[in-house]
Design a protein around this motif. Structure first.
Motif, PDB file in Angstrom:
ATOM      1  N   ALA A   1     -83.711  14.919  -7.456  1.00  0.00           N
ATOM      2  CA  ALA A   1     -83.599  16.402  -8.183  1.00  0.00           C
ATOM      3  C   ALA A   1     -84.141  17.119  -8.450  1.00  0.00           C
ATOM      4  O   ALA A   1     -84.610  18.567  -8.710  1.00  0.00           O
ATOM      5  CB  ALA A   1     -82.939  15.143  -9.422  1.00  0.00           C
ATOM      6  N   ARG A   2     -86.205  16.742  -8.458  1.00  0.00           N
ATOM      7  CA  ARG A   2     -86.815  17.714  -8.732  1.00  0.00           C
ATOM      8  C   ARG A   2     -86.969  18.396  -7.486  1.00  0.00           C
ATOM      9  O   ARG A   2     -87.638  19.691  -7.510  1.00  0.00           O
ATOM     10  CB  ARG A   2     -88.547  17.136  -9.474  1.00  0.00           C
ATOM     11  CG  ARG A   2     -88.521  16.583 -10.953  1.00  0.00           C
ATOM     12  CD  ARG A   2     -89.526  15.773 -11.156  1.00  0.00           C
ATOM     13  NE  ARG A   2     -90.020  17.118 -12.328  1.00  0.00           N
ATOM     14  CZ  ARG A   2     -91.517  17.777 -11.179  1.00  0.00           C
ATOM     15  NH1 ARG A   2     -91.832  16.710 -10.056  1.00  0.00           N
ATOM     16  NH2 ARG A   2     -92.305  18.612 -11.494  1.00  0.00           N
ATOM     17  N   ARG A   3     -87.208  17.650  -6.432  1.00  0.00           N
ATOM     18  CA  ARG A   3     -87.839  18.574  -4.964  1.00  0.00           C
ATOM     19  C   ARG A   3     -86.476  19.424  -4.893  1.00  0.00           C
ATOM     20  O   ARG A   3     -86.324  20.669  -4.420  1.00  0.00           O
ATOM     21  CB  ARG A   3     -87.795  17.417  -4.185  1.00  0.00           C
ATOM     22  CG  ARG A   3     -88.863  16.627  -4.101  1.00  0.00           C
ATOM     23  CD  ARG A   3     -88.353  15.269  -3.003  1.00  0.00           C
ATOM     24  NE  ARG A   3     -89.974  14.736  -2.708  1.00  0.00           N
ATOM     25  CZ  ARG A   3     -90.328  13.642  -2.107  1.00  0.00           C
ATOM     26  NH1 ARG A   3     -88.784  13.440  -1.374  1.00  0.00           N
ATOM     27  NH2 ARG A   3     -90.956  12.626  -1.527  1.00  0.00           N
ATOM     28  N   LEU A   4     -85.293  19.132  -5.344  1.00  0.00           N
ATOM     29  CA  LEU A   4     -84.433  20.106  -4.995  1.00  0.00           C
ATOM     30  C   LEU A   4     -84.487  21.062  -6.198  1.00  0.00           C
ATOM     31  O   LEU A   4     -84.170  22.468  -5.448  1.00  0.00           O
ATOM     32  CB  LEU A   4     -82.678  19.255  -5.075  1.00  0.00           C
ATOM     33  CG  LEU A   4     -81.696  20.405  -5.364  1.00  0.00           C
ATOM     34  CD1 LEU A   4     -81.460  20.525  -3.192  1.00  0.00           C
ATOM     35  CD2 LEU A   4     -79.823  19.579  -5.601  1.00  0.00           C
ATOM     36  N   ARG A   5     -84.910  21.257  -7.047  1.00  0.00           N
ATOM     37  CA  ARG A   5     -85.130  22.256  -8.101  1.00  0.00           C
ATOM     38  C   ARG A   5     -86.153  23.218  -7.120  1.00  0.00           C
ATOM     39  O   ARG A   5     -85.785  24.703  -7.844  1.00  0.00           O
ATOM     40  CB  ARG A   5     -85.108  21.679  -9.408  1.00  0.00           C
ATOM     41  CG  ARG A   5     -85.231  23.177 -10.766  1.00  0.00           C
ATOM     42  CD  ARG A   5     -86.161  22.124 -11.139  1.00  0.00           C
ATOM     43  NE  ARG A   5     -86.533  23.809 -12.671  1.00  0.00           N
ATOM     44  CZ  ARG A   5     -86.949  23.704 -13.913  1.00  0.00           C
ATOM     45  NH1 ARG A   5     -87.557  23.017 -14.117  1.00  0.00           N
ATOM     46  NH2 ARG A   5     -86.993  24.836 -14.643  1.00  0.00           N
ATOM     47  N   LEU A   6     -86.727  22.465  -6.881  1.00  0.00           N
ATOM     48  CA  LEU A   6     -88.034  22.973  -6.528  1.00  0.00           C
ATOM     49  C   LEU A   6     -88.025  24.149  -5.901  1.00  0.00           C
ATOM     50  O   LEU A   6     -88.060  25.241  -4.858  1.00  0.00           O
ATOM     51  CB  LEU A   6     -89.512  22.377  -5.798  1.00  0.00           C
ATOM     52  CG  LEU A   6     -90.429  22.933  -4.711  1.00  0.00           C
ATOM     53  CD1 LEU A   6     -90.797  24.279  -6.415  1.00  0.00           C
ATOM     54  CD2 LEU A   6     -91.161  22.047  -4.966  1.00  0.00           C
ATOM     55  N   LEU A   7     -87.122  23.223  -3.945  1.00  0.00           N
ATOM     56  CA  LEU A   7     -86.342  23.788  -2.660  1.00  0.00           C
ATOM     57  C   LEU A   7     -85.538  25.234  -3.659  1.00  0.00           C
ATOM     58  O   LEU A   7     -85.372  26.538  -2.953  1.00  0.00           O
ATOM     59  CB  LEU A   7     -85.641  22.959  -2.226  1.00  0.00           C
ATOM     60  CG  LEU A   7     -84.950  23.889  -0.628  1.00  0.00           C
ATOM     61  CD1 LEU A   7     -86.378  24.263  -0.231  1.00  0.00           C
ATOM     62  CD2 LEU A   7     -83.809  22.447  -0.453  1.00  0.00           C
ATOM     63  N   ASN A   8     -84.290  25.494  -4.554  1.00  0.00           N
ATOM     64  CA  ASN A   8     -83.338  25.944  -5.017  1.00  0.00           C
ATOM     65  C   ASN A   8     -84.952  27.324  -5.426  1.00  0.00           C
ATOM     66  O   ASN A   8     -84.041  28.565  -4.843  1.00  0.00           O
ATOM     67  CB  ASN A   8     -83.102  25.880  -5.855  1.00  0.00           C
ATOM     68  CG  ASN A   8     -81.927  24.621  -5.776  1.00  0.00           C
ATOM     69  OD1 ASN A   8     -81.288  24.585  -3.972  1.00  0.00           O
ATOM     70  ND2 ASN A   8     -81.172  24.005  -6.032  1.00  0.00           N
ATOM     71  N   GLN A   9     -85.905  27.551  -5.924  1.00  0.00           N
ATOM     72  CA  GLN A   9     -86.631  28.255  -6.945  1.00  0.00           C
ATOM     73  C   GLN A   9     -86.858  28.649  -5.752  1.00  0.00           C
ATOM     74  O   GLN A   9     -87.345  30.123  -5.602  1.00  0.00           O
ATOM     75  CB  GLN A   9     -87.692  27.572  -7.603  1.00  0.00           C
ATOM     76  CG  GLN A   9     -87.420  26.892  -8.648  1.00  0.00           C
ATOM     77  CD  GLN A   9     -88.496  26.328  -9.838  1.00  0.00           C
ATOM     78  OE1 GLN A   9     -88.964  26.174  -9.115  1.00  0.00           O
ATOM     79  NE2 GLN A   9     -87.862  26.857 -10.942  1.00  0.00           N
TER      80      GLN A   9
END
Length: 613
Positions: A601-609
């Motif tokens: 979940a944290r990796r996906l958020r970083l990728l989206n940012q």
């Protein structure tokens, strides 16, 4: 301009051919063995702008001759006077080119300073000559319309260098003409007679000897003659003299290359030496600071290396972690970072304390394991810390029950990554609130990482600038290395307070106790409760499998069939076919699965940012 610099590729070939031609013509000129260096290898003679391209020699072309008188004085200055004569009409402008930059060796160019250029006609009246410099070549445009000729005077600095048996004068007597010159006659005088001489003439890539050269009738001067010089031809001369004839040394400039730009010099080596002292000194300070922590650890760790229990009512033992450190806090205190494992251990800790019930769902072959998480109110005599409330809200998203596979899904918990980040930030604030750190470890690391990256970027820019304009780029690398060291060392910048060091020492003792054999010696009847409280800490310390097996064995021995709810514990139950013997595999799988969910979940958020930027 294409003619400037085109001589460079021909240097090696021209040198080799010149050596061979010198051997052929050696009978005409007596060279002392090993004395004179080869004549200056031809840099491409610049084609003078506006030079005629049609073949010369027709009756309409003027006949041009040039008589060059060069005088070398004892200071090493070469004084020149040229008499350019026109027969059959003078051109409107006659251009003379002086080469000021020539190839010297693999790393250096040789510079010549041509100064005091002045032009007159044959009667001594001043001509308004235009002197301009382009790419290492000095052009002199002389207005010669209506004149019978022109006289150029100038001085050249940098033609003298010391050789094995005396001094040597090297000079490109003619860099280029704007018109074909029928005869170029060069005479060189000096305080002492010459001992040897040589010359090269012709097109830029030519290594042919000039038309004639000698030492004059009385061997007191050096004389060179070149016939029919075209606009692209040049004339290089070399004269060797006895020691003491003139003073001087070549003016050398380092040619740009990666090797020259990053040359190791005493100055750059000194900078690196200074940097080494600073780094070694900083490392020594860091070792001493951490050494003090180690001494405190050895002194106080024993206070924590004992059973983390206290005696409650009716003599029953109650779990009492050292200094009241909760499972989520202990990992942050140890490595000064909120890891995903710390959050996983905190969820397990909330479960064993009665705030969450973990229900392993039935599963068949080739299907993934899943759990139902049920949110409970918890025991009345227990309180939650702020980060624990936030963690429960992040996992459940306002619901009372949720499947583990749904935790963090965009449909069920669209803001789960942001909630987890807030939990992590709250844990860091908790470290400061508990006075274990003076400042948030995360902020300290971020600040020093930013400083390190800024210094590294500045070092890269500085290195590039130094490489482009100087030969001291090696110095810039020192700044890059210093910035990288600061960035890498940012993780060591957070510092515990005296209280934090003491709590850390007790925590380290508790960890040693928990990982040792004495920890599994609680009295029967109380083991399940105590070992359940140990389990979240074992998750963080990486000993979950061992403690899960110890807990399962204690439950199988101490609990009655009625107490084994669904063959499980009060906070963990399994499906119908599940047995307490499977608990170790189940809780390990749960911990790994939850850790993966939070991480993804944290990796996906970083990728989206990153994509939004």
């Amino acid at each position: 301009m294409w003619w400037v610099g085109s001589w460079r590729p021909a240097v090696v070939v021209a040198t080799a051919v010149f050596v061979l031609s010198s051997l052929v013509t050696g009978a005409a000129v007596a060279w002392p063995e090993g004395e004179a260096r080869a004549a200056t290898v031809a840099a491409a003679a610049p084609t003078v702008p506006g030079s005629p391209t049609a073949a010369s020699g027709t009756r309409s072309d003027p006949v041009i001759t040039n008589d060059i008188r060069l005088e070398l004085d004892r200071s090493g200055t070469l004084r020149g006077e040229e008499t350019i004569s026109f027969s059959g009409g003078a051109p409107a402008v006659f251009t003379r080119a002086f080469t000021e930059t020539m190839l010297y060796d693999t790393d250096h160019d040789r510079e010549f300073e041509v100064v005091g250029v002045r032009a007159t006609d044959l009667d001594g009246d001043t001509l308004d000559a235009d002197v301009r410099e382009e790419d290492g070549v000095l052009f002199v445009d002389v207005p010669t319309a209506g004149t019978g000729g022109a006289v150029l005077t100038y001085r050249v600095i940098g033609t003298v260098s010391e050789v094995a048996q005396g001094v040597q004068m090297e000079w490109r007597a003619v860099g280029a003409y704007s018109h074909t010159v029928q005869s170029t006659d060069v005479t060189v005088t000096a305080p002492l007679p010459p001992e040897a001489l040589s010359c090269l003439a012709g097109e830029p890539r030519s290594a042919m000897y000039c038309t004639a050269s000698d030492m004059g009738t009385d061997a007191g001067v050096a004389h060179f003659l070149q016939a029919d010089m075209g606009p692209e031809d040049r004339l290089d001369i070399v004269v060797n003299y006895p020691s003491g004839t003139a003073e001087g040394e070549p003016i050398l400039t380092r040619r740009w290359s990666l090797a020259s730009a990053f040359a190791v010099t005493p100055a750059t080596a000194s900078v690196f030496g200074l940097l080494l002292v600073v780094l070694v000194g900083g490392l020594a300070v860091l070792i001493r600071v951490r050494g003090r922590d180690e001494r405190a650890l050895r002194k106080e760790a024993a206070a924590g290396e004992q059973a983390p229990v206290s005696e409650g009512e009716q003599g029953r033992l109650r779990f009492a972690p050292p200094d009241g450190v909760h499972a989520g806090q202990i990992g942050t205190l140890v490595n000064e970072t909120v890891d995903i494992t710390d959050l996983t251990g905190a969820v397990v800790d909330l479960a064993v304390r009665g705030y969450v019930r973990l229900e392993e769902l039935p599963h068949e072959n080739f299907t993934s394991v899943d759990w139902r998480l049920v949110r409970l109110d918890g025991p009345p005599d227990d309180t939650l810390l702020s980060y624990e409330w936030m963690l429960l809200d992040a996992v459940f998203g306002g619901r009372r029950t949720i499947r583990l596979s749904q935790v963090g899904s965009p449909r069920m918990s669209p803001d789960f990554p942001a909630r987890i980040d807030r939990v992590r930030e709250e844990l860091y604030r908790d470290m400061v609130r508990m006075k274990w750190f003076a400042r948030s470890p995360n902020q300290v690391r971020g600040r020093w990482s930013t400083i390190g990256m800024v210094v590294t970027a500045a070092g890269v820019v500085l290195t590039a600038a130094l490489a482009m304009f100087t030969g001291a780029a090696f110095t810039g690398l020192a700044v890059v290395i210093a910035g990288a060291a600061v960035t890498a060392g940012a993780q060591y910048m957070p510092a515990k307070t005296a209280l934090g060091s003491s709590v850390y020492a007790h925590t380290a003792g508790f960890r040693d106790y928990l990982l040792g054999p004495r920890s599994a010696s609680a009295p029967p009847g109380q083991r399940v409760e105590l070992y359940s409280r140990y389990l979240p800490y074992a998750v963080i310390f990486g000993d979950v499998d061992r403690w899960a097996n110890i807990l399962a064995s204690a439950a199988l021995t101490d609990l009655t069939p009625d107490e084994l709810t669904g063959d499980g514990l009060a906070w963990y139950t399994g499906p119908r076919e599940w047995r307490i013997e499977d608990f170790a595999d189940s809780i390990s799988t749960f911990a790994v699965t939850l850790t993966g969910i939070i991480t993804n979940a944290r990796r996906l958020r970083l990728l989206n940012q990153l994509q939004q930027r």
